[in-house]
Design a protein around this motif. Structure first.
Motif, PDB file in Angstrom:
ATOM      1  N   ASN A 110       5.550   0.473  11.273  1.00 40.62           N
ATOM      2  CA  ASN A 110       5.088  -0.150  10.021  1.00 40.62           C
ATOM      3  C   ASN A 110       5.310  -1.669  10.046  1.00 40.62           C
ATOM      4  O   ASN A 110       5.144  -2.332   9.046  1.00 40.62           O
ATOM      5  N   ARG A 132       7.977  -3.371  10.206  1.00 40.61           N
ATOM      6  CA  ARG A 132       9.199  -3.867   9.610  1.00 40.61           C
ATOM      7  C   ARG A 132      10.259  -4.011  10.699  1.00 40.61           C
ATOM      8  O   ARG A 132      10.363  -3.179  11.578  1.00 40.61           O
ATOM      9  N   PHE A 187       9.375  -8.723   8.159  1.00 39.39           N
ATOM     10  CA  PHE A 187       8.350  -8.071   8.956  1.00 39.39           C
ATOM     11  C   PHE A 187       7.970  -9.012  10.091  1.00 39.39           C
ATOM     12  O   PHE A 187       8.315 -10.194  10.083  1.00 39.39           O
ATOM     13  N   LEU A 222      -1.637  -5.612   8.106  1.00 39.43           N
ATOM     14  CA  LEU A 222      -0.821  -4.412   7.894  1.00 39.43           C
ATOM     15  C   LEU A 222       0.574  -4.787   7.382  1.00 39.43           C
ATOM     16  O   LEU A 222       1.098  -4.173   6.443  1.00 39.43           O
ATOM     17  N   ARG A 238       0.402  -5.573   3.793  1.00 39.59           N
ATOM     18  CA  ARG A 238       0.280  -4.377   2.945  1.00 39.59           C
ATOM     19  C   ARG A 238       1.613  -3.664   2.799  1.00 39.59           C
ATOM     20  O   ARG A 238       1.994  -3.242   1.700  1.00 39.59           O
ATOM     21  N   ASN A 239       2.296  -3.533   3.925  1.00 44.76           N
ATOM     22  CA  ASN A 239       3.552  -2.788   3.882  1.00 44.76           C
ATOM     23  C   ASN A 239       4.638  -3.562   3.124  1.00 44.76           C
ATOM     24  O   ASN A 239       5.548  -2.975   2.566  1.00 44.76           O
ATOM     25  N   ASP A 241       2.692  -0.578   0.530  1.00 44.56           N
ATOM     26  CA  ASP A 241       2.095   0.468   1.364  1.00 44.56           C
ATOM     27  C   ASP A 241       3.066   0.914   2.451  1.00 44.56           C
ATOM     28  O   ASP A 241       4.118   0.307   2.651  1.00 44.56           O
ATOM     29  N   SER A 242       2.671   1.934   3.125  1.00 43.01           N
ATOM     30  CA  SER A 242       3.471   2.363   4.267  1.00 43.01           C
ATOM     31  C   SER A 242       2.540   2.854   5.356  1.00 43.01           C
ATOM     32  O   SER A 242       2.451   4.030   5.654  1.00 43.01           O
ATOM     33  N   GLU A 243       1.796   1.916   5.921  1.00 35.33           N
ATOM     34  CA  GLU A 243       0.832   2.283   6.967  1.00 35.33           C
ATOM     35  C   GLU A 243       1.453   2.068   8.332  1.00 35.33           C
ATOM     36  O   GLU A 243       2.364   1.277   8.502  1.00 35.33           O
ATOM     37  N   GLN A 244       0.884   2.774   9.291  1.00 35.50           N
ATOM     38  CA  GLN A 244       1.379   2.659  10.656  1.00 35.50           C
ATOM     39  C   GLN A 244       0.380   1.878  11.491  1.00 35.50           C
ATOM     40  O   GLN A 244      -0.828   2.003  11.311  1.00 35.50           O
TER      41      GLN A 244
END
Lengths: 601, 295, 349
Positions: C274, C276, C283, C314, C317-318, C322-325
């Motif tokens: 993600n 992070r 991030f 991404l 967003r995270n 969000d929590s996208e991969q």
């Protein structure tokens, strides 16, 4: 190489050597052969750490004003400079200290405020100075040297200027400043330049035509008065005119001439009239409040037909008003200020070179037409610096007096004798048989008191009509047209320092495809009606920008010509904004589009 | 000295006037003053002094402001400036600074010099501008028909002080002494011989000379400064008065109930012109007696 | 950790490349009231480095390469802090210490400082004689040093360098490639493919020298007077003259300033899928980070503009809920030699 037109702003506190850096930069680029206009903004306080901004516009062609946007901006104190970063255009440069001594709160460093379109250049000014000289005192010199290096300005001109500037100090001081300059220059020239401000060749110093000097408006006035042979000066200190007197206090004694600081402005002008009566070229200088005090004596000078020159540098009014802000609100006072019908000559230069010419020409006119002459400046013109080309021979006639010589044994001298040109030959004390008493009373040809209606009518006519010749005074530009020939959509009519911004706006409007012309009116009284009317014949709209609330010049034009104009009267305390004039031109021309916007948000 | 007038025979007087040559210094304009005005004596005195001192008409400039006294230049045949109310001293300063060759005499009344023009007196005095200032002190505004003036007596009733004058009168002598004038004297229009002598002394002084001339207004003041009142009051300076002692002069000047006539104070110090020339030399310039004037 | 209820959230992005710029844009879209600050050492706003070879086509104004006009930042209220060096990040206190002694507080931080040119240890001592090509400034300096028709000796030959080489040949210059293991970086090239690919380069007009066969690069010298300005000396004693010598050995992440900040670092900042880091408020995106890949059970770098841009978006967003991969774009990795012997790579587009 294309013509150079770069405006540099230096902002810092009084303690940073901001104005000193600006002065050296200004003198050095002038030394290098460029033309310069510069204007410093000082803090109102005499001491302390108030904000100073020194702005200079460096060009190869003659220009008449500073620009709205700066191309290069140097911060010597971020807290003062941050509010001004926005004056730098996109792709211009913002130069700052990358290693300040103090720890900054977030946002207190200028790098947080450089606009996205601007190019930031951080340099460790203090460190450069310390490494080069062992002290940080030359930080301002290092910083201006960075500019010189970045833009590849000629080092020799800077070194000469630094040597001159610090010439009276110890050798070690000069050496330290030169070392700081060299180090700063190296740092600047080693830096890859990314902004698009470029200096073309200066074209070299003008030669043959005369000497190039850099003067502010007041210094130019002083120089003009001296070159026209001023004999006596009487004055009283008042901002922003004081430096005229200060300069003369240094220069006049060297030439065997006399200057007296009087007890007030009334005394100053009264002494001028006394001196003028003897044939002495005498002048005084003041600002609006002083002009108000002088008005009664101006009337005496008018009715007694004694030459005198009054230089008035306007500031914000009324009353004490805004002594350190510029304004053009003393036009009415200069034109009409006295009692009775007391017409006089009023001329207003539009740039520093004009200050020189008007000051010198004022003596010619005062003498030739036997009248008071007011030279009307404003704070902006008084304090801004420009390169001026001085002719080797001063372009002023040193004696314009129409002198009385006894031709007939029985002739009785008539001080106010009728004459074709309404200018009566003068006798002055010391002339045998020319004895007469001048008076503030209405008088006859012999200067004896006489209040008969025919006499008052005839003498009033004489005193007014004789001034018309000033409109064709030799070698003097009464008015001048710039811009497009023939019919134009918008014609600009401006006087004094505002003509600079007006011309700048006209050039921008032309670039936008608007047919545009501008006329500067230097002689405000007598009014050049024919020239102005002829200009207005060509204009669909006539716009009159000026720095006062009432639109004093617009009213003058309308009163003289009974033709309508559009008044753009503003009192910002500073120069008129070019963009404001331009917007009005667009509106009058029926354009709604706006051009390139500066990086202002 | 005695001020008791001897009887004068008209023919003798006319002969004396014609042969003196001082008529040459008088213009053909007849003075507009009221018959009996003390100013007649002053204009005659000035004409005589100029003649006696050998000053040519072309080299004298008589400057005045506004008031009865200020018509004075019209009655002489020298150069002259009839200027503005109160501005006699600055105008005279301008003339003298521009041309040191000229003899400059400033004349004016007490209203002109010490009311509207009061701010100029201290500065003319301290600068020691080389002019002679004759103050025609009649304690009234005569030209505008008799209003109260800065030297009017307390209680004096005039059209602008219909009940009484409540303002303490100024003391021009004391003021000018304190301003640092280099020559201060007093005369009385009723004693024309002495007046002439004092004008001659004042004109001969190199520096700012101030002669206070007490003069009655025969038209508008029938109560205070009448010939009879003044004639009774004036006296000589004490025989032992030392005119270089400014404090002693100031003490005598305060005795306004018995105005003393004569030379109160004089000293020699550089004039404004001397100082300006010294400054020019210091600056590397060359002084010139006529600073451009007479080009 | 609770965020201040009064002050707007402050998103700080270090780096103004593709990843940082994408992150800033996405953050503005998703968090309209936040403060967004980009901090970069560069004096310029985001510009297209892959277009830099155009300097050899007489493009000498950097504005030709700028990605967005100034209004882009103004309109999005993105503060762009350039010519600003980050001295240190204090992750526990969420502070960024700038070299000019200013401290910036962040709520969330994206590290997107990308990569800088890698120089093999043996060549470091010759750095002053090399011409890098990582910035507009270096590109112009190279152009100024290279005469018309002059020769470039290119060492290594990563895809960035080969992109330049194509342009140089096209603009009438001579290019000599000293090939080696970094040639075609970041593409993985098999031993079978390599000669074919090198031959394809030769077809393009690039002279190829096998560095290994010459015994490696022994040194770089100034050329003798009258000869080109540089001389590359090989282990076997042979040499190659060129007017400029340019190293293209791929990139390493610019992450030095993060040392000791808190988040784990290997060769780059380590991030989960993600994006992070090991610090919940930090991030990372782009070439600065190594992303955990479940398939390979290891951290690895992802290159290519699509990958990098996607990572920036991404991360944004995270950061904002969000929590996208992250899923790498396969196209970004492919190096293709077509039937006509022409090379296709995402780095050449």
């Amino acid at each position: 190489m294309s013509a150079t037109d770069i405006q540099i702003a230096i902002c810092g506190s009084a303690g940073d050597g901001t104005i000193a850096a600006g002065n050296i930069l200004r003198n050095a680029v002038a030394e290098a052969g460029y033309r310069v206009i510069s204007f410093d903004v000082y803090p109102p306080e005499i001491r302390g750490f108030g904000k100073c901004i020194s702005r200079l516009r460096v060009t190869t062609e003659q220009v008449y004003s500073l620009k709205e946007c700066s191309d290069v901006f140097l911060s010597l104190d971020d807290s003062h400079a941050i509010p001004h970063v926005g004056e730098v255009r996109d792709y211009g440069a913002v130069i700052f200290d990358s290693k300040p001594v103090v720890v900054n709160e977030e946002g207190a460093h200028i790098s947080a405020h450089v606009r996205p379109g601007q190019i930031p250049y951080g340099f460790p000014f203090r460190e450069i100075s310390e490494i080069a000289t062992g002290a940080n005192r030359s930080r301002n010199i290092a910083a201006l040297a960075v500019i010189a290096g970045l833009y590849r300005l000629p080092q020799a001109a800077f070194r000469r200027t630094i040597e001159t500037t610090f010439g009276k100090k110890a050798k070690a001081v000069i050496a330290a400043n030169l070392a700081a300059f060299d180090a700063g220059y190296a740092a600047g020239s080693d830096t890859f330049k990314l902004d698009d401000a470029t200096f073309g060749s200066s074209g070299g110093k003008a030669s043959g035509a005369g000497t190039v000097v850099i003067l502010n408006g007041n210094a130019a006035v002083a120089r003009g008065l001296i070159d026209a042979g001023i004999d006596t000066f009487f004055g009283y200190p008042i901002t922003p005119a004081t430096t005229i007197m200060e300069r003369l206090a240094i220069e006049m004694p060297k030439r065997g001439k006399r200057l007296v600081q009087t007890e007030d402005e009334i005394s100053a002008i009264a002494a001028c009239v006394g001196a003028g009566y003897t044939g002495s070229r005498s002048a005084t200088s003041t600002s609006g409040p002083g002009l108000a005090l002088m008005m009664e004596v101006l009337g005496l000078s008018t009715i007694a037909e004694v030459p005198c020159v009054v230089v008035v540098s306007q500031r914000g009014g009324p009353s004490t008003g805004m002594p350190t802000k510029t304004e053009q609100s003393d036009l009415n006072a200069a034109l009409y200020g006295s009692h009775g019908d007391s017409k006089r000559i009023v001329i207003a230069p539009t740039n520093v070179e004009g200050c020189y010419r008007c000051a010198g020409k004022a003596f010619e006119m005062a003498e030739r037409y036997q009248t008071p002459v007011i030279v009307l400046l404003d704070l902006y013109l008084s304090n801004r610096y420009e390169t001026v080309i001085l002719a080797r021979e001063a372009p002023f006639d040193r004696d314009c007096t129409k002198r009385w010589r006894k031709t007939d044994h029985d002739e009785v001298y008539k001080r106010f004798a009728q004459s074709k040109d309404d200018v009566s030959p003068r006798a002055i004390p010391g002339d045998a048989e020319g004895m007469h008493v001048i008076t503030g009373l209405e008088h006859n040809e012999l200067s004896r008191p006489n209040d008969q209606p025919e006499m008052h009518t005839e003498m009033s006519r004489k005193r007014h009509d004789k001034l018309d010749a000033a409109l064709t005074h030799p070698d003097f530009t009464v008015s001048k047209r710039f811009g497009d020939d023939g019919r134009v959509d918008v014609g600009l009519l401006a006087w004094g320092s505002t003509f600079g911004e007006t011309l700048e706006a006209m050039i921008k409007a032309q670039a936008e495809g608007i047919r545009c012309a501008a006329m500067k009116v230097v002689m405000l009284s007598p009014f050049p009606a024919a020239a102005v009317s002829g200009f207005m014949d060509d204009c669909r709209h006539v716009l009159v920008p000026e720095l006062n609330y009432e639109g004093q010049f617009a009213r003058l034009v309308q009163a003289e010509l009974a033709r309508p104009v559009v008044s753009l009267a503003r009192v910002p305390g500073g120069p008129m904004r070019v963009e404001e004039i331009l917007a009005e031109i667009r509106r009058l021309a029926g354009r709604t589009s706006v051009g390139a916007t500066p990086a202002t948000n | 000295m005695t001020h008791i007038a001897k009887p004068v025979h008209l023919d003798d007087k006319l002969e004396e006037v014609r042969s003196s040559g001082r008529l040459e210094y008088r213009s053909k304009a007849l003075p507009t003053w009221c018959p009996g005005c003390g100013y007649f004596a002053i204009v005659d005195g000035v004409a005589t002094v100029l003649k006696d001192m050998g000053i040519q008409l072309k080299d004298a400039v008589v400057v005045s402001g506004i008031g009865c006294a200020s018509r004075f230049p019209f009655f002489l045949s020298t150069y002259g400036i009839h200027s503005l109310h109160g501005r006699v001293l600055p105008v005279a300063t301008g003339v003298k600074i521009a041309n040191e060759r000229l003899t400059v005499i400033a004349v004016g009344g007490d209203g002109d010099g010490f009311a509207i023009g009061g701010c100029h007196v201290p500065h003319a005095a301290r600068r020691n501008i080389d002019i002679t200032y004759l103050l025609f002190d009649n304690g009234i505004y005569g030209l505008t028909k008799g209003q109260v003036s800065p030297t009017s007596a307390l209680g004096f009733k005039t059209p602008t002080s219909p009940y009484e004058n409540m303002d303490q009168p100024l003391n021009p002598l004391l003021m000018v002494l304190s301003h640092g004038a280099s020559w201060v004297g007093q005369a009385y229009a009723g004693h024309p011989e002495h007046l002439r002598k004092m004008i001659a002394m004042a004109a001969a002084h190199r520096g700012f000379s101030f002669l206070n001339i007490l003069s009655p207004c025969v038209t508008f003041d029938r109560t205070n400064r009448t010939y009879s009142n003044l004639g009774m009051a004036v006296c000589d300076l004490p025989a032992d008065h030392n005119p270089t002692d400014r404090l002693a002069a100031m003490a005598i000047a305060q005795k306004t109930d018995r105005p003393a006539l004569g030379l109160y104070y004089h000293t020699i110090r550089p004039t404004l012109g001397d100082n300006l020339d010294a400054l020019i030399v210091k600056a590397g310039g060359t002084p010139s007696p006529s600073c451009g004037a007479g080009r | 950790m609770t965020l201040s209820q009064t002050a707007p959230r402050h998103h700080v992005i270090i780096g103004t490349g593709i990843a940082g710029s994408s992150a800033a844009e996405e953050l503005r879209d998703r968090d309209p009231d936040s403060r967004i600050t980009i901090i970069t050492l560069s004096r310029l706003p985001f510009y297209h480095r892959h277009l830099l070879p155009q300097v050899f086509r007489d493009v000498d104004d950097w504005r030709t390469f700028q990605a967005y006009p100034p209004a882009h930042y103004r309109d999005r209220r993105i503060t762009l802090r350039r010519d600003t060096r980050v001295a240190r990040v204090d992750a526990p206190n969420r502070l960024i210490h700038l070299a000019h002694k200013e401290t910036v507080r962040y709520d969330m931080l994206v590290v997107a400082t990308g990569g800088r040119s890698y120089l093999p240890e043996g060549l470091v001592e010759f750095f002053p004689l090399l011409h890098s090509f990582g910035s507009f400034k270096e590109a112009l300096a190279t152009r100024q040093a290279l005469p018309d028709g002059g020769r470039v000796v290119m060492l290594g030959g990563d895809m960035i360098g080969l992109n330049l080489a194509r342009t140089l040949v096209d603009t009438g210059h001579q290019v000599t490639l000293v090939s080696g293991e970094h040639t075609f970086w970041p593409h993985q090239v098999s031993e079978e493919q390599r000669p074919l690919l090198l031959a394809a380069l030769a077809d393009l007009g690039i002279e190829v020298i096998d560095g290994e066969k010459r015994g490696g690069i022994a040194g770089i010298e100034l050329g003798a007077s009258g000869l080109p300005a540089r001389r590359v000396v090989f282990g076997d004693g042979s040499s190659q003259h060129g007017d400029v010598v340019m190293p293209f050995f791929g990139l390493v992440s610019s992450v030095d300033f993060m040392a000791g900040a808190g988040p784990d670092i290997e060769r780059g900042l380590l991030v989960k899928t993600n994006l992070r880091t090991t610090d919940e408020h930090i991030f990372a995106a782009g070439n600065v980070c190594q992303v955990w890949t479940d398939a390979d059970r290891c951290y690895r770098f992802y290159y290519g503009s699509r990958n990098v841009s996607n990572m920036g978006t991404l991360a944004a967003r995270n950061m904002t809920g969000d929590s996208e991969q992250f899923e790498a774009s396969a196209e970004d990795e492919q190096l293709i030699l077509d039937a006509e012997g022409r090379i296709h790579s995402p780095f050449w587009e």
